[in-house]
Design an enzyme around this catalytic site. Sequence first.
Site, PDB file in Angstrom:
ATOM      1  N   GLN A 125       0.828  -1.206   0.000  1.00 52.86           N
ATOM      2  CA  GLN A 125       0.000   0.000   0.000  1.00 52.86           C
ATOM      3  C   GLN A 125       0.859   1.251   0.000  1.00 52.86           C
ATOM      4  O   GLN A 125       0.628   2.206  -0.749  1.00 52.86           O
ATOM      5  CB  GLN A 125      -0.883   0.070   1.260  1.00 52.86           C
ATOM      6  CG  GLN A 125      -2.289  -0.363   1.094  1.00 52.86           C
ATOM      7  CD  GLN A 125      -2.862   0.025  -0.224  1.00 52.86           C
ATOM      8  OE1 GLN A 125      -3.159   1.184  -0.436  1.00 52.86           O
ATOM      9  NE2 GLN A 125      -2.997  -0.925  -1.133  1.00 52.86           N
TER      10      GLN A 125
ATOM     11  N   HIS B 177       2.321   3.142  -3.025  1.00 54.42           N
ATOM     12  CA  HIS B 177       1.431   3.817  -3.978  1.00 54.42           C
ATOM     13  C   HIS B 177       1.628   5.336  -3.967  1.00 54.42           C
ATOM     14  O   HIS B 177       1.583   5.988  -5.001  1.00 54.42           O
ATOM     15  CB  HIS B 177      -0.040   3.539  -3.657  1.00 54.42           C
ATOM     16  CG  HIS B 177      -0.579   2.334  -4.353  1.00 54.42           C
ATOM     17  ND1 HIS B 177      -0.618   2.221  -5.708  1.00 54.42           N
ATOM     18  CD2 HIS B 177      -1.110   1.170  -3.867  1.00 54.42           C
ATOM     19  CE1 HIS B 177      -1.153   1.050  -6.043  1.00 54.42           C
ATOM     20  NE2 HIS B 177      -1.448   0.386  -4.943  1.00 54.42           N
TER      21      HIS B 177
ATOM     22  N   GLU C  80     -10.272   0.909   3.164  1.00 53.01           N
ATOM     23  CA  GLU C  80     -10.448   0.481   1.782  1.00 53.01           C
ATOM     24  C   GLU C  80     -10.133  -1.024   1.664  1.00 53.01           C
ATOM     25  O   GLU C  80     -10.921  -1.789   1.147  1.00 53.01           O
ATOM     26  CB  GLU C  80      -9.488   1.304   0.912  1.00 53.01           C
ATOM     27  CG  GLU C  80      -9.625   1.057  -0.562  1.00 53.01           C
ATOM     28  CD  GLU C  80      -8.503   1.722  -1.356  1.00 53.01           C
ATOM     29  OE1 GLU C  80      -7.539   2.239  -0.741  1.00 53.01           O
ATOM     30  OE2 GLU C  80      -8.574   1.707  -2.592  1.00 53.01           O
ATOM     31  N   HIS C  81      -8.946  -1.404   2.158  1.00 52.38           N
ATOM     32  CA  HIS C  81      -8.548  -2.814   2.185  1.00 52.38           C
ATOM     33  C   HIS C  81      -8.395  -3.254   3.631  1.00 52.38           C
ATOM     34  O   HIS C  81      -7.741  -2.567   4.412  1.00 52.38           O
ATOM     35  CB  HIS C  81      -7.188  -3.041   1.514  1.00 52.38           C
ATOM     36  CG  HIS C  81      -7.071  -2.501   0.128  1.00 52.38           C
ATOM     37  ND1 HIS C  81      -6.627  -1.220  -0.142  1.00 52.38           N
ATOM     38  CD2 HIS C  81      -7.343  -3.065  -1.076  1.00 52.38           C
ATOM     39  CE1 HIS C  81      -6.624  -1.027  -1.461  1.00 52.38           C
ATOM     40  NE2 HIS C  81      -7.051  -2.118  -2.048  1.00 52.38           N
TER      41      HIS C  81
ATOM     42  N   ASP D 281      -5.811  -6.815  -5.886  1.00 48.32           N
ATOM     43  CA  ASP D 281      -5.503  -5.665  -6.745  1.00 48.32           C
ATOM     44  C   ASP D 281      -5.473  -6.060  -8.213  1.00 48.32           C
ATOM     45  O   ASP D 281      -5.830  -5.274  -9.086  1.00 48.32           O
ATOM     46  CB  ASP D 281      -4.117  -5.087  -6.396  1.00 48.32           C
ATOM     47  CG  ASP D 281      -4.128  -4.334  -5.090  1.00 48.32           C
ATOM     48  OD1 ASP D 281      -5.226  -4.008  -4.605  1.00 48.32           O
ATOM     49  OD2 ASP D 281      -3.036  -4.072  -4.547  1.00 48.32           O
TER      50      ASP D 281
ATOM     51  N   HIS E  52     -53.749  16.889  -7.963  1.00 48.13           N
ATOM     52  CA  HIS E  52     -53.488  15.460  -7.800  1.00 48.13           C
ATOM     53  C   HIS E  52     -54.803  14.732  -7.482  1.00 48.13           C
ATOM     54  O   HIS E  52     -55.113  13.687  -8.058  1.00 48.13           O
ATOM     55  CB  HIS E  52     -52.497  15.209  -6.667  1.00 48.13           C
ATOM     56  CG  HIS E  52     -51.062  15.513  -7.009  1.00 48.13           C
ATOM     57  ND1 HIS E  52     -50.626  16.780  -7.283  1.00 48.13           N
ATOM     58  CD2 HIS E  52     -49.971  14.697  -7.110  1.00 48.13           C
ATOM     59  CE1 HIS E  52     -49.311  16.729  -7.543  1.00 48.13           C
ATOM     60  NE2 HIS E  52     -48.903  15.485  -7.444  1.00 48.13           N
TER      61      HIS E  52
END
Lengths: 425, 425
Positions: free
Chosen positions: A250, A253, A318-319, A352, A411
């Site tokens: 991670q 990145h 996220e993960h 991934d 209506h």
Amino acid sequence: MKIVNAAHFSTKRDVDTGTETQRQAVLSIISAVKETGDQAVFSFTEQFDRVRLEQLAVTEQERNNALDEVSSQVREALEAAAINIRRFHEKQARQSWIETSPTGTMLGQLVRPLQRVGIYVPGGTAAYPSSVLMNAIPAQVAGVKEIVMVTPPNQEGRIDPGVLTAAKIAGVTEIFKVGGAQAIAALAYGTKTIRSVDKIVGPGNIYVALAKREVFGLVDIDMVAGPSEIVVLADELANPAYIAADLLSQAEHDPMASAVLVTPSKELAAQTQIELEQQLANLPRREIAEASIRDYGAICLVEDLEEGIKVVNELAPEHLEVMIEHPFEQLGKIENAGAIFLGEYSSEPVGDYFAGPNHVLPTNGTARFSSPLNVDDFIKKSSLISYSKQDLLEHGPKIIAMAESEGLTAHARAIELRLKKERGN
Amino acid sequence: MKIVNAAHFSTKRDVDTGTETQRQAVLSIISAVKETGDQAVFSFTEQFDRVRLEQLAVTEQERNNALDEVSSQVREALEAAAINIRRFHEKQARQSWIETSPTGTMLGQLVRPLQRVGIYVPGGTAAYPSSVLMNAIPAQVAGVKEIVMVTPPNQEGRIDPGVLTAAKIAGVTEIFKVGGAQAIAALAYGTKTIRSVDKIVGPGNIYVALAKREVFGLVDIDMVAGPSEIVVLADELANPAYIAADLLSQAEHDPMASAVLVTPSKELAAQTQIELEQQLANLPRREIAEASIRDYGAICLVEDLEEGIKVVNELAPEHLEVMIEHPFEQLGKIENAGAIFLGEYSSEPVGDYFAGPNHVLPTNGTARFSSPLNVDDFIKKSSLISYSKQDLLEHGPKIIAMAESEGLTAHARAIELRLKKERGN
């Protein structure tokens, strides 16, 4: 990596809506593209990407040439991954349904694909063919006929061959050399060359994110993505070398990526620190990973697994990797996470690249309310109402009562008129 | 109502992102609520709603008193409608799934409800209990435990009893007297009294819409709603009185509401014009309906039904009534519409109030890519990956090849490390 106790571990977050200068820049790019279309797109591409293009569309020949520039090993891996991704996403596909009633009324929900979607693929320092697969395949599985990819060209006016190869495998139908806010504006408003789309997905820098915010409503957008995150929940039996390797995958990145280990084991914490140092030593993207670990990484020491899961749910990562003795037994307690990796062989890169589930996942705590990119993101539903005379006669008075109580006389009258005629009054 | 030929009928649209003044006002309200919480909320309520409140929460007693203030006829109609809405939305509910493979790998998708959602209910001139049902019931069906309603109080500090009754029927768990951008800020950031939510739904004025845009990402939001729309697609057999009545039932909502008849029949067009004049004459909300018909209404004359359906798909209307001889036979060609009403008894108010499908529908052409409010809006998905040793050994090299081709060495190493150990190298 710093070690902190759960009690001092902050999970506070906010949303990045950019600076006023950034927003004004984006507004002026959007309005230029709205007004002069392709002309503005060419000019911003020259300004920002430093290349004067002859045409925006990637040609068939460019697409074919790319296939030869990618090694057969990588191409075969991309093809195998695409099969897995397609198979997983096909399980998400939904059916239209209709219910009939003996009184003659029919109600239902139609499920249909969007007609045309845009996929933003970042350029710059790195090219990610896997992201093309992950964004385009769910659209294709949903039945989207026109899948348009936009990505900034390099200074030679070229697109990464891996990205073009992935686009071919994933069934992308059109590709344009344009990035930044100008790409988003072109997709939303349309130009002579780039027809407008119904939805834009894919990550980008702050200008891309702000532009997506601005056009939201004219077209749909996916969740605005933040930096990538991993949380590893581990007990004393976990392998610290695996944990360190996964945290670094991670961290490499982005300097703002966040890698967190949550564990009740002080020993595991200490061993993971040592492993991290060792593995960092000869990592090509060491600088990035080091900054990420230093600024956004942490080992959170908890009392027990129960407290660990509480921290995980607050982080809504996220993960999430669950490296504990019996991971399935804790699954029910994990409420918020984009993707959950169970056991020591479920290393994050498996997801991934290859296993099948999507790698476009909710970041920055949004797993509390949003989902991995999936087929539902590329469909729309319509309600279906075929009301029978019998039901209108029976329930009409209730509808009239509700409409009148809200002061909406027209209506009520639309129903009254029909009741009168059908009752022969 | 003006009559235009399809060739001159414009379907161009844009998104309303407000004026710079409105946006600055919203930003300053949000930042005040972020900083001083309840204090800012009380103070904006005094400023905008002209009432000094003692407390924000609606008490149990207020909620109970409201029940006595609503006629039993209306209450029973609301209860009957709630049963239909619940039953329809239960059909949308989804299951988590998991697939096992003989190689030991398990992949899946978990579906879970959001934990806490906020529903914005507009105040002002009109109160719409039906909207409370339509927003809260899908959340309840999804399994959301905490459903928080916010709505501006009147100058006596009270909330409409119909709205409170609907909240009771729909299972709303908390109600706060706060509206405008300050309500959205409170729901997104939380105050001492109002804990933050995961998602905010419900329509509001431009300040509410802009505030939702600003907090999007910190919390999820529904599509930003525009004025209401109806399109009636009719042939020469349709009843012009019904068409006129249904067009007016949209037009009475808002001077900016849009009511459009699409027909190949000049005679029906002329008859509908006459009916509209007659029915407008004694309508309580005549001024609003007249402005809507004048400024946003039209009869679009088409060559035939096929061209009519093309116009409908371009308009992508919120509500579509299909009043033609065999409506089901054309259903497959209708691509874009929030709710489709088939046949002469399926008057729009049937769907607005009672039949079961949601009346929160995509406006302003967004039916091209978005859906009626539904149970999916209140769930989140998580991917599940439990990868086996066998599969890692077999597919690991492909994952490594892909990671290396993207320059992500740490990703590759996380897999290599495991292969080495498992192969005993």
